[in-house]
Design an enzyme around this catalytic site. Structure first.
Site, mmCIF file in Angstrom:
data_model
loop_
_atom_site.group_PDB
_atom_site.id
_atom_site.type_symbol
_atom_site.label_atom_id
_atom_site.label_comp_id
_atom_site.label_asym_id
_atom_site.label_seq_id
_atom_site.Cartn_x
_atom_site.Cartn_y
_atom_site.Cartn_z
ATOM 1 N N HIS A 260 68.237 58.612 21.290
ATOM 2 C CA HIS A 260 68.645 59.960 20.852
ATOM 3 C C HIS A 260 69.852 59.875 19.914
ATOM 4 O O HIS A 260 70.639 60.817 19.835
ATOM 5 C CB HIS A 260 68.984 60.863 22.043
ATOM 6 C CG HIS A 260 67.940 60.872 23.115
ATOM 7 N ND1 HIS A 260 66.946 61.813 23.187
ATOM 8 C CD2 HIS A 260 67.719 60.010 24.141
ATOM 9 C CE1 HIS A 260 66.162 61.553 24.236
ATOM 10 N NE2 HIS A 260 66.601 60.455 24.821
ATOM 11 N N SER B 250 78.604 57.004 -8.399
ATOM 12 C CA SER B 250 78.480 58.418 -8.729
ATOM 13 C C SER B 250 79.097 58.650 -10.099
ATOM 14 O O SER B 250 80.076 58.002 -10.473
ATOM 15 C CB SER B 250 79.222 59.254 -7.688
ATOM 16 O OG SER B 250 79.632 60.487 -8.241
ATOM 17 N N LYS C 229 82.430 56.397 -4.882
ATOM 18 C CA LYS C 229 81.150 56.395 -4.184
ATOM 19 C C LYS C 229 80.378 55.093 -4.339
ATOM 20 O O LYS C 229 80.412 54.428 -5.366
ATOM 21 C CB LYS C 229 80.255 57.549 -4.706
ATOM 22 C CG LYS C 229 80.695 58.913 -4.254
ATOM 23 C CD LYS C 229 80.554 59.155 -2.752
ATOM 24 C CE LYS C 229 79.129 59.089 -2.299
ATOM 25 N NZ LYS C 229 78.507 60.381 -2.078
ATOM 26 N N GLU D 48 67.337 55.058 0.579
ATOM 27 C CA GLU D 48 66.905 56.456 0.453
ATOM 28 C C GLU D 48 65.570 56.568 -0.265
ATOM 29 O O GLU D 48 64.710 57.374 0.103
ATOM 30 C CB GLU D 48 67.971 57.256 -0.305
ATOM 31 C CG GLU D 48 69.250 57.410 0.498
ATOM 32 C CD GLU D 48 70.379 57.981 -0.340
ATOM 33 O OE1 GLU D 48 70.989 58.960 0.094
ATOM 34 O OE2 GLU D 48 70.659 57.447 -1.432
#
Ligand code: ARG
Length: 473
Positions: A164, A285, A291, A298
């Site tokens: 979980h 970024s 970043k 992804e």
């Protein structure tokens, strides 16, 4: 494009028609822009078919030699790009027949005897997919090896084990990585299993009913590396199970890549901070100079969506199709080609991401016991002392509640308080409050004990060697 209504030199069905197809139909019908990648396989099948026609007495020795020579030449011209399809060709089969006619004149027209595009396309697609299933398997084995290498490095790295997404029990980080390898190994296994059913040739089925010519479906099947020829000519040209099945295998592999990707995304967050990715496999970024984003992970996660879509799309296309061939079946190719391309694109990027990632073992080890993750060990200790598990669970639950209230860890509870919390508890529980102990004692087969994880590494390496050998076959 041939003007609407004009006769065409390359069209396959001129005789019965008074004019050419309407432009709208031609534009809808054309598939050569995506099926051209079948050309090398179509040429292989054509060569085998030429041999069949020769053995059937339908091509004499000289005609066979000319035909084989022209097919060789055409194969080379396709490879070096000097022979290209034209939109007027409609599909790869027609384009290659044009290539033969250009080289052989009317002799080129003999190859179509006993063969339809229906059995041709089914055979070509099987050849293409069997070839590419092996490429996918090779890339899956490479990713698995990268994971096994990292796992071997981190057999003894304690980490939080989550259920979980909450701290559950300490685990070996290597064990977690190998869990992903087990999934990818099943994917390869599914490709191998798929391949047995895909190893059936459709050549000789003709349009649907077989042929009145003395063809040799078994000989041609063997020559093309298939295990067997079709058992039913109608099924041979209608069946696309082999496409649906490999789409499922690819979709599931995509889901496995997505789940690994999701973990990598989590692991690289500031909140987790478990791993750091190599610069080469991250992006920056345009506006935030600090970043470093896990785009490979992804994209692996994102692209699983299209893989699932291709499977459901093809199943919808197949549902309700009457036997035998229907033109709807032409819709099998774009999804399966894209699925193969997508998986072959994601896998090497994921392999690079995994093989270059740096695991922050101190941070993992430090958070391994967080969240009272050793509570189960205390309960099982009490069970070994003769306490019924139900009572042990209750006692340790109260211990955890006490620790939460007093903001201390399990091993920081004073002896006097232990017995007040529950008569089952005593200083003895401290003997199991170590992460190393928690790992070492989970030593049943398949458990997270480092000794078991090392065995798993060895077993997987043997399995990956076998899979690599199959993929090279
Ligand atoms: N291009 C077609 C396909 O991909 C094969 C041709 C069969 N066409 C036909 N009219 N019988 O399925």
């Amino acid at each position: 494009m041939t003007p609407p209504g004009a006769p065409s030199a390359t069209r396959l069905w001129g005789g019965r028609f008074s004019g050419g197809p309407a432009e709208a139909l031609a534009r809808l019908s054309v598939s050569v822009q995506f099926d051209w990648r079948l050309a090398p396989y179509d040429l292989l099948a054509s060569r085998a078919h030429a041999g069949v026609l020769h053995r059937a007495g339908l091509l004499d020795e000289a005609e066979l030699a000319a035909m084989t020579g022209a097919l060789d030449e055409l194969t080379e011209a396709v490879r070096d790009g000097s022979f290209r399809p034209m939109v007027e060709d409609e599909d790869v089969h027609t384009a290659l027949e044009r290539g033969l006619l250009e080289r052989l004149g009317s002799l080129g027209g003999k190859l179509r005897a006993g063969r339809s595009r229906n059995d041709q396309v089914a055979t070509d697609l099987r050849l293409y997919l069997r070839d590419h299933a092996r490429q996918v398997a090779t890339r899956l084995v490479e990713l698995s090896e990268a994971l096994v290498d990292q796992a071997e490095e981190h057999v003894d790295t304690a980490a939080p084990g989550l259920t979980h997404l909450q701290h559950a029990q300490p685990i070996s980080f290597g064990h977690q990585l190998l869990a992903h390898v087990q999934a990818f190994a099943r994917d390869v296994d599914r490709l191998r299993d798929w391949d047995r059913r895909a190893a059936v040739s459709a050549l000789g089925a003709g349009a649907l009913a077989g042929s009145s010519l003395p063809l040799d479906p078994a000989g041609v099947a063997a020559e093309l590396g298939f295990d067997a020829p079709f058992a039913n000519s109608i099924d041979a040209v209608s069946d696309r199970d082999f496409v649906a099945e490999i789409l499922f295998v690819l979709a599931l592999a995509g889901v496995h890549l997505s789940r690994l990707g999701e973990e990598v995304v989590l692991w690289t967050t500031r909140e987790f901070g478990w791993v750091e990715l190599d610069d080469a496999f991250t992006t920056g970024s345009s506006i935030m100079p600090q970043k470093k984003n896990p785009d490979v992970a992804e994209l692996a996660r994102g692209k699983s969506g299209r893989l699932i879509g291709h499977l459901t799309g093809l199943l919808a296309t197949l549902k309700g199709l009457p036997l035998a061939y229907d033109r709807d079946l032409q819709e099998d190719k774009e999804p399966v080609f894209d699925a193969i391309d997508t998986v072959l694109l994601v896998l090497p990027a994921m392999t690079g991401t995994i093989s270059t990632m740096r695991v922050r073992r101190e941070r993992l080890a430090a958070s391994a016991p967080d969240g009272y993750a050793l509570a189960t060990d205390v309960a099982e200790y009490l069970v070994r002392e003769g306490v019924p598990f139900r009572d042990a669970h209750e006692a340790v639950g109260r211990l955890v509640a006490w620790c939460v209230e007093h903001e201390v860890d399990l091993d920081e509870v004073p002896d006097d308080d232990l017995v007040l919390i529950s008569p089952h508890l005593g200083p003895g529980v401290r003997s199991v409050l170590s992460v190393q102990g928690a790992l070492d004692t989970r030593s049943a087969p398949g458990g997270t004990a480092p000794a078991r994880v090392r065995e798993q590494v060895a077993d997987l390496r043997v399995r990956l060697d076998l899979d690599r050998a199959w993929a090279a076959s």
